[in-house]
Write a protein that holds these residues in place. Structure first.
Motif, PDB file in Angstrom:
ATOM      1  N   CYS A 161       3.386  -9.324 -10.463  1.00 33.70           N
ATOM      2  CA  CYS A 161       3.041 -10.500 -11.277  1.00 33.70           C
ATOM      3  C   CYS A 161       2.557 -11.644 -10.382  1.00 33.70           C
ATOM      4  CB  CYS A 161       4.235 -10.947 -12.126  1.00 33.70           C
ATOM      5  SG  CYS A 161       4.611  -9.782 -13.439  1.00 33.70           S
ATOM      6  N   SER A 162       3.193 -11.795  -9.209  1.00 30.18           N
ATOM      7  CA  SER A 162       2.774 -12.851  -8.279  1.00 30.18           C
ATOM      8  C   SER A 162       1.354 -12.606  -7.799  1.00 30.18           C
ATOM      9  CB  SER A 162       3.712 -12.917  -7.065  1.00 30.18           C
ATOM     10  OG  SER A 162       5.028 -13.040  -7.486  1.00 30.18           O
ATOM     11  N   LEU A 163       1.041 -11.342  -7.499  1.00 33.01           N
ATOM     12  CA  LEU A 163      -0.315 -11.009  -7.044  1.00 33.01           C
ATOM     13  C   LEU A 163      -1.338 -11.278  -8.155  1.00 33.01           C
ATOM     14  CD1 LEU A 163       0.409  -7.682  -5.105  1.00 33.01           C
ATOM     15  CD2 LEU A 163      -0.434  -9.800  -4.096  1.00 33.01           C
ATOM     16  N   THR A 164      -0.961 -10.926  -9.393  1.00 35.28           N
ATOM     17  CA  THR A 164      -1.856 -11.160 -10.537  1.00 35.28           C
ATOM     18  C   THR A 164      -2.119 -12.652 -10.693  1.00 35.28           C
ATOM     19  OG1 THR A 164      -0.847  -9.253 -11.613  1.00 35.28           O
ATOM     20  CG2 THR A 164      -2.188 -10.675 -13.007  1.00 35.28           C
ATOM     21  N   LEU A 165      -1.038 -13.432 -10.647  1.00 38.56           N
ATOM     22  CA  LEU A 165      -1.159 -14.883 -10.805  1.00 38.56           C
ATOM     23  C   LEU A 165      -2.037 -15.472  -9.697  1.00 38.56           C
ATOM     24  CD1 LEU A 165      -0.019 -17.113 -12.667  1.00 38.56           C
ATOM     25  CD2 LEU A 165       1.746 -17.502 -10.939  1.00 38.56           C
ATOM     26  N   ALA A 166      -1.775 -15.060  -8.466  1.00 41.08           N
ATOM     27  CA  ALA A 166      -2.562 -15.564  -7.332  1.00 41.08           C
ATOM     28  C   ALA A 166      -4.030 -15.176  -7.505  1.00 41.08           C
ATOM     29  CB  ALA A 166      -2.018 -14.994  -6.028  1.00 41.08           C
ATOM     30  N   GLY A 167      -4.266 -13.952  -7.974  1.00 44.42           N
ATOM     31  CA  GLY A 167      -5.632 -13.477  -8.187  1.00 44.42           C
ATOM     32  C   GLY A 167      -6.356 -14.303  -9.233  1.00 44.42           C
ATOM     33  N   VAL A 168      -5.672 -14.593 -10.346  1.00 47.34           N
ATOM     34  CA  VAL A 168      -6.290 -15.370 -11.432  1.00 47.34           C
ATOM     35  C   VAL A 168      -6.580 -16.798 -10.953  1.00 47.34           C
ATOM     36  CG1 VAL A 168      -5.904 -16.334 -13.735  1.00 47.34           C
ATOM     37  CG2 VAL A 168      -5.239 -13.986 -13.260  1.00 47.34           C
ATOM     38  N   ILE A 169      -5.636 -17.386 -10.230  1.00 49.44           N
ATOM     39  CA  ILE A 169      -5.824 -18.765  -9.734  1.00 49.44           C
ATOM     40  C   ILE A 169      -7.016 -18.815  -8.767  1.00 49.44           C
ATOM     41  CG2 ILE A 169      -4.800 -20.590  -8.298  1.00 49.44           C
ATOM     42  CD1 ILE A 169      -2.064 -19.761  -9.532  1.00 49.44           C
ATOM     43  N   LEU A 170      -7.071 -17.858  -7.844  1.00 53.54           N
ATOM     44  CA  LEU A 170      -8.134 -17.886  -6.825  1.00 53.54           C
ATOM     45  C   LEU A 170      -9.510 -17.562  -7.402  1.00 53.54           C
ATOM     46  CD1 LEU A 170      -6.297 -16.112  -3.880  1.00 53.54           C
ATOM     47  CD2 LEU A 170      -7.098 -18.469  -3.889  1.00 53.54           C
ATOM     48  N   LEU A 207      -4.530 -14.461   1.762  1.00 49.16           N
ATOM     49  CA  LEU A 207      -4.344 -13.128   2.352  1.00 49.16           C
ATOM     50  C   LEU A 207      -3.348 -13.182   3.513  1.00 49.16           C
ATOM     51  CD1 LEU A 207      -7.977 -11.663   2.373  1.00 49.16           C
ATOM     52  CD2 LEU A 207      -6.133 -11.206   0.752  1.00 49.16           C
ATOM     53  N   THR A 208      -3.406 -14.263   4.289  1.00 55.80           N
ATOM     54  CA  THR A 208      -2.496 -14.387   5.425  1.00 55.80           C
ATOM     55  C   THR A 208      -1.039 -14.444   4.958  1.00 55.80           C
ATOM     56  OG1 THR A 208      -4.237 -15.631   6.539  1.00 55.80           O
ATOM     57  CG2 THR A 208      -2.061 -15.741   7.533  1.00 55.80           C
ATOM     58  N   LEU A 209      -0.844 -15.019   3.768  1.00 51.85           N
ATOM     59  CA  LEU A 209       0.538 -15.196   3.293  1.00 51.85           C
ATOM     60  C   LEU A 209       1.101 -13.998   2.526  1.00 51.85           C
ATOM     61  CD1 LEU A 209       0.522 -18.939   2.141  1.00 51.85           C
ATOM     62  CD2 LEU A 209       1.553 -17.969   4.198  1.00 51.85           C
ATOM     63  N   VAL A 210       0.251 -13.021   2.210  1.00 50.61           N
ATOM     64  CA  VAL A 210       0.723 -11.889   1.379  1.00 50.61           C
ATOM     65  C   VAL A 210       1.950 -11.214   1.999  1.00 50.61           C
ATOM     66  CG1 VAL A 210       0.148  -9.558   0.588  1.00 50.61           C
ATOM     67  CG2 VAL A 210      -1.456 -11.404   0.196  1.00 50.61           C
ATOM     68  N   VAL A 211       1.851 -10.850   3.284  1.00 46.69           N
ATOM     69  CA  VAL A 211       2.954 -10.092   3.903  1.00 46.69           C
ATOM     70  C   VAL A 211       4.214 -10.945   4.085  1.00 46.69           C
ATOM     71  CG1 VAL A 211       3.652  -8.887   6.014  1.00 46.69           C
ATOM     72  CG2 VAL A 211       1.500  -8.317   4.904  1.00 46.69           C
ATOM     73  N   PRO A 212       4.118 -12.179   4.637  1.00 45.92           N
ATOM     74  CA  PRO A 212       5.351 -12.957   4.762  1.00 45.92           C
ATOM     75  C   PRO A 212       6.032 -13.240   3.421  1.00 45.92           C
ATOM     76  CG  PRO A 212       3.514 -14.146   5.776  1.00 45.92           C
ATOM     77  CD  PRO A 212       2.974 -12.851   5.293  1.00 45.92           C
ATOM     78  N   ILE A 220      12.180  -2.839   5.656  1.00 44.79           N
ATOM     79  CA  ILE A 220      10.828  -3.000   5.112  1.00 44.79           C
ATOM     80  C   ILE A 220      10.275  -4.389   5.479  1.00 44.79           C
ATOM     81  CG2 ILE A 220       9.530  -3.273   2.941  1.00 44.79           C
ATOM     82  CD1 ILE A 220      11.356  -1.070   1.748  1.00 44.79           C
ATOM     83  N   ALA A 221      11.120  -5.405   5.265  1.00 45.96           N
ATOM     84  CA  ALA A 221      10.679  -6.784   5.530  1.00 45.96           C
ATOM     85  C   ALA A 221      10.415  -7.002   7.020  1.00 45.96           C
ATOM     86  CB  ALA A 221      11.742  -7.755   5.027  1.00 45.96           C
ATOM     87  N   VAL A 222      11.326  -6.512   7.855  1.00 43.11           N
ATOM     88  CA  VAL A 222      11.182  -6.713   9.307  1.00 43.11           C
ATOM     89  C   VAL A 222       9.938  -5.991   9.826  1.00 43.11           C
ATOM     90  CG1 VAL A 222      12.266  -6.249  11.543  1.00 43.11           C
ATOM     91  CG2 VAL A 222      13.636  -7.151   9.670  1.00 43.11           C
ATOM     92  N   LEU A 223       9.721  -4.768   9.339  1.00 39.25           N
ATOM     93  CA  LEU A 223       8.511  -4.026   9.748  1.00 39.25           C
ATOM     94  C   LEU A 223       7.250  -4.809   9.385  1.00 39.25           C
ATOM     95  CD1 LEU A 223       9.326  -0.330   8.759  1.00 39.25           C
ATOM     96  CD2 LEU A 223       8.686  -1.114  11.029  1.00 39.25           C
ATOM     97  N   GLY A 224       7.243  -5.324   8.154  1.00 41.38           N
ATOM     98  CA  GLY A 224       6.080  -6.102   7.704  1.00 41.38           C
ATOM     99  C   GLY A 224       5.839  -7.299   8.610  1.00 41.38           C
ATOM    100  N   LEU A 225       6.885  -8.033   8.922  1.00 42.74           N
ATOM    101  CA  LEU A 225       6.738  -9.256   9.728  1.00 42.74           C
ATOM    102  C   LEU A 225       6.333  -8.935  11.166  1.00 42.74           C
ATOM    103  CD1 LEU A 225       9.766 -11.314   8.337  1.00 42.74           C
ATOM    104  CD2 LEU A 225       7.333 -11.755   7.961  1.00 42.74           C
ATOM    105  N   ILE A 226       6.938  -7.898  11.753  1.00 38.00           N
ATOM    106  CA  ILE A 226       6.609  -7.543  13.150  1.00 38.00           C
ATOM    107  C   ILE A 226       5.120  -7.192  13.276  1.00 38.00           C
ATOM    108  CG2 ILE A 226       6.890  -5.710  14.893  1.00 38.00           C
ATOM    109  CD1 ILE A 226       9.855  -5.730  14.341  1.00 38.00           C
ATOM    110  N   TYR A 227       4.633  -6.346  12.368  1.00 42.03           N
ATOM    111  CA  TYR A 227       3.239  -5.899  12.516  1.00 42.03           C
ATOM    112  C   TYR A 227       2.241  -6.950  12.020  1.00 42.03           C
ATOM    113  CZ  TYR A 227       5.191  -1.796  14.456  1.00 42.03           C
ATOM    114  OH  TYR A 227       5.880  -0.958  15.312  1.00 42.03           O
ATOM    115  N   TRP A 228       2.698  -7.853  11.148  1.00 41.36           N
ATOM    116  CA  TRP A 228       1.874  -9.012  10.765  1.00 41.36           C
ATOM    117  C   TRP A 228       1.680  -9.891  12.008  1.00 41.36           C
ATOM    118  CZ3 TRP A 228       3.574 -14.301  10.081  1.00 41.36           C
ATOM    119  CH2 TRP A 228       2.672 -15.129   9.414  1.00 41.36           C
TER     120      TRP A 228
END
Lengths: 419, 121
Positions: free
Chosen positions: A17-26, A223-228, A278-286
């Motif tokens: 839902c957050s991605l949908t909302l962000a998509g509609v706003i952008l 896009l930069t904020l998607v992973v964090p 999952i979260a730590v992996l995302g942040l490390i590789y981001w």
């Protein structure tokens, strides 16, 4: 439904839902459906960065494909757990550069028909169906890219997608035994195998166009904020499932896992520890992407979301680092930039080989990463860019090579003979 | 999947697992009928109660995982870690009973219809 599964459904719904909302706003509300429909007709072979057509549009596409995955898991009556979370997150990741509702659905229908023929439930083949969308670009390619009229191209694309989906279950199981579960993106291996034949046929008919790279170099805050932001959602959810002490010990328990297929950390280890992984992996590789100076565009986000997805199904901080280090060092050794398209994608997606490092240690991990980055550079042209999980294809080949040698060496122990 | 392949895979995986303990004796018994099958395995390897319990839990997973059994079932017979390899079997059978014969283990695998299920004591 168990509480921890309900929580995971809620988490995925919040993210989608957050991605949908962000998509509609952008993107703005104007002609949103029209733009989304147009995106379905865009070329989807490697590498087609959908963020070039609009960041908001790409986010909407990701959300729509993510919803498709989540709905299928729900109605197939299988657990939303490590493996299914990996499939949904991977599909979402690849919807930044290839997967759409239009090209993914026929492949899923094909696998569904195969399940009917085999007289098993669709749930039994659901993982194959969802990961099988790796070969979805063939649908778009035949429908819109070879110069046929839509009246002919669209049915041809859809029927081909269904046909390919139909044979995927047969191929997936066979190729799994080649690398024995040491490459996590086995469907990438299977789809690359099928892609070889399709590309050869297209080539023989003079219909295979050369590969092109559509790669956004511009940076976008969204896009930069998607992973964090997604990582933050995972961490908050982890806190709601178990106490911090249990979460930390669960996280450490996950780090001790080899990761070989099928390793469902969410069920076999602690759920909160898995979400933290999952979260730590995302942040490390981001941070790795930012550190080497690569853009956070569609394909890079695809790599990051796939790493996160497999954080519940084979990947840990411990077993991924040696592989990525092998890719990074080899890239430097060959005089290439770690931020250019092929090396950065190889670094992120090479983590398909994480179980090799988990089982055989740090140096085999580095060796696997080094071989992988060299192999993956050429494999996309073999299947004409039709297999989105090209690193899964190269990873399957690399893992098969390494495992064959290791098993041959370990099988030659004369002291255990009967002679 | 053909019954022969399925049984041979189960027997292969279970014997592979038991042979890793390097037993002096290993007995495999099969009783099959139209609607089901019963496989028995005996060895003479000494195991602790905790090890027996671990095997029992892995062979009787709490939940069915058709999506994993159908796709990754072909991984059975490979040298996976104990939990994963036995769970792969557990997802594909109806029920398993594990008894400590001290020394040695006795594992029964039940497949097929309800007539092939462990008799209640």
């Amino acid at each position: 439904m168990h509480k921890r599964e309900r929580t995971l459904y809620l988490l995925m719904l919040v993210i989608l839902c957050s991605l949908t909302l962000a998509g509609v706003i952008l993107e703005g509300p104007e002609d949103l459906l029209g733009k989304l429909l147009l995106l379905q007709t865009r070329g989807a072979r490697l590498i087609s960065d959908f963020t070039v057509h609009g960041v908001g549009l790409a986010l909407l596409n990701v959300a729509s494909v993510g919803f498709l995955g989540l709905v299928l898991v729900y109605f197939a009556a299988i657990n939303l757990s490590g493996p299914t979370l990996a499939t949904i997150m991977t599909m979402m990741g690849f919807s930044f550069f290839g997967n759409t509702l239009y090209n993914s659905t026929p492949v899923i229908i094909g696998v569904f028909l195969a399940s009917k023929l085999a007289k098993v439930s669709f749930g039994s083949y659901s993982i194959i169906a969802l990961f099988g969308t790796a070969i979805a670009p063939i649908v778009t390619y035949l429908s819109f890219e070879i110069g046929l009229t839509p009246m002919i191209g669209i049915p041809l694309g859809i029927v081909s997608g269904i046909g390919i989906g139909f044979i995927l279950p047969a191929i997936a199981g066979t190729l799994l035994s080649l690398h024995q579960g040491y490459s996590l993106y086995n469907m990438g291996f299977a789809c690359g195998f099928v892609g070889l034949f399709i590309a050869s046929i297209l080539n023989a008919l003079g219909l295979l166009q050369p590969l092109a790279v559509l790669w956004s170099e511009s940076s976008s805050l969204a896009l930069t904020l998607v992973v964090p932001v997604m990582s933050l959602f995972f961490i908050i959810t982890a806190f709601t499932l178990e106490r911090p002490g249990e979460m930390l010990s669960g996280f450490l328990g996950v780090q001790g896992q080899i990761g070989r297929l099928p390793s469902d950390y969410y069920e076999s280890e602690s759920p909160s520890g898995t979400l933290l992984n999952i979260a730590v992996l995302g942040l490390i590789y981001w941070l790795y992407v930012l550190g080497v100076g690569a853009p956070i565009n569609g394909p890079v986000l695809g790599g990051l979301l796939t790493i996160m997805g497999f954080g519940g199904f084979g990947k840990t901080v411990k077993n991924t680092i040696p592989i990525v280090l092998g890719v990074f060092l080899t890239t430097l050794l060959l005089g290439n930039s770690p931020a250019s398209p092929s090396p950065i994608l190889a670094a992120l997606f090479s983590t398909t080989l994480a179980p090799l490092a988990g089982q055989f240690g740090f140096f085999i991990g580095i060796l696997a990463g080094a071989i992988h980055v060299i192999v993956v550079d050429v494999t996309a042209s073999w299947h004409g860019g039709l297999d989105l999980y090209n690193n899964g294809f190269a990873g399957g080949l690399t893992a098969s090579l390494i495992i064959s040698v290791i098993h041959w060496l370990s099988a030659n122990r004369t002291r255990e003979d009967f002679t | 999947m053909k019954r022969k392949e399925f049984l041979s895979r189960l027997i292969g995986e279970m014997t592979d697992f038991l042979l890793e303990g390097d037993p002096l004796r290993l007995v495999v018994s099969l009783h099959q009928e139209e609607d089901g099958a019963h496989l028995s395995f005996f060895d003479d390897q000494e195991r602790t109660e905790q090890e027996i319990e671990k095997i029992r839990t892995a062979l009787n997973p709490k939940r069915n995982r058709p999506e994993l059994a159908a796709y990754y079932g072909t991984m059975a017979g490979r040298d996976l870690n104990l939990g994963s390899r036995l769970k792969l079997i557990g997802w594909q059978i109806k029920q398993a009973t594990v008894t400590n014969n001290n020394p040695g283990i006795h594992i029964d695998l039940w497949l097929g219809s309800d007539s092939f299920i462990v008799p209640k004591k």
